[in-house]
Design a protein around this motif. Sequence first.
Motif, PDB file in Angstrom:
ATOM      1  N   PHE A   4      29.506 -13.288 -25.170  1.00  0.00           N
ATOM      2  CA  PHE A   4      29.719 -14.407 -26.077  1.00  0.00           C
ATOM      3  C   PHE A   4      28.391 -15.034 -26.472  1.00  0.00           C
ATOM      4  O   PHE A   4      27.509 -15.227 -25.618  1.00  0.00           O
ATOM      5  N   VAL A   5      28.254 -15.367 -27.735  1.00  0.00           N
ATOM      6  CA  VAL A   5      27.209 -16.288 -28.189  1.00  0.00           C
ATOM      7  C   VAL A   5      27.894 -17.624 -28.446  1.00  0.00           C
ATOM      8  O   VAL A   5      28.889 -17.694 -29.175  1.00  0.00           O
ATOM      9  N   VAL A   6      27.381 -18.690 -27.823  1.00  0.00           N
ATOM     10  CA  VAL A   6      27.955 -20.026 -27.961  1.00  0.00           C
ATOM     11  C   VAL A   6      26.881 -20.962 -28.507  1.00  0.00           C
ATOM     12  O   VAL A   6      25.792 -21.069 -27.926  1.00  0.00           O
ATOM     13  N   ALA A   7      27.164 -21.624 -29.622  1.00  0.00           N
ATOM     14  CA  ALA A   7      26.198 -22.540 -30.231  1.00  0.00           C
ATOM     15  C   ALA A   7      26.857 -23.872 -30.532  1.00  0.00           C
ATOM     16  O   ALA A   7      27.986 -23.926 -31.027  1.00  0.00           O
ATOM     17  N   GLY A   8      26.143 -24.947 -30.224  1.00  0.00           N
ATOM     18  CA  GLY A   8      26.652 -26.288 -30.472  1.00  0.00           C
ATOM     19  C   GLY A   8      25.784 -27.317 -29.782  1.00  0.00           C
ATOM     20  O   GLY A   8      24.597 -27.085 -29.538  1.00  0.00           O
TER      21      GLY A   8
END
Length: 307
Positions: A4-8
């Motif tokens: 997973f790539v998670v951005a925020g």
Amino acid sequence: MGRFVVAGIVQVETIVRVDKIPMEYSPITCKPNTIFTDIGGDAYGESLALKSLGNEVTFMSMVGKNASQEVLNLYDISMALDTGYVLNVLSATPAAVVLYDHERQQQIFEDIKDLRNFEYDMSIFEKEAKAADMVVLANAQFCNPLAKKAKKLGKTVAVNFRGFSEEKIPFNADLLRAADIVYISDDNLVNSSYDFVKSLAAEFDNDIVILGQGAKGLILFSKKDELIVHYNTVKTNEIVNTVGAGEALFSCFLHFYLKTGDAKRAIKNALLFASYKLGFTGSSKGFLTEEELEHWYSLIWKEERID
């Protein structure tokens, strides 16, 4: 194990337990064990949840120029996130104060500093997204171009839409259109919950829409299954704090949906995962492993094993 790539957003988070929201005025309130400071934020909580379930996670965010990235891993070294993709570019690290009461109501004060003035380095994102099974984004402004790039790469895009109100939909149309999977809370919903979910999915052609309804549970829409159904909450833990429960639920759903392709199975696991999280204060605490979750699943749903 998924990638997973998670951005925020990642932020310094102060959580305050109060008697009732809205609060009555008092110049000073002194109560022991009611104020907790932790690291939080949507992407941070999602990354920890996905790691707890055994996934490989690339966590992307931005913090203050002078911030020590070690602060992201102070609270549980065994869950340490790779901070190499957290960029020191902002004037200061975003912060939030969360008030909550025993009725599970929250009032959140956020200060994202100058985050809206920055874009995430697209070359870094593109390299990592190419190797990912799924890209998980917040509705932060810097995530909009990331969503478009992820779609061009043919990736499944999941979006956690925080601070939702219906008048914000036109300003977030591109992000919603890019999203295969959407999670939204019903806090500011005006129209019928079922009608809203159906109209949102129809307008933006989303495969999955999850509408969080707090203590009432949630509504799940699945285009593939021709399904729109309500699920009640389940109980695994005494409720201590609701901060981060939505991120926990969404992350667990994504983990099992990626693994099995079964939306109904995934949402049942997600309800259990979030229920257990309610027994802990702070965004970085209270995550089950997949093995622990399997045990709870057999107790609550009394069905076959996970896999």
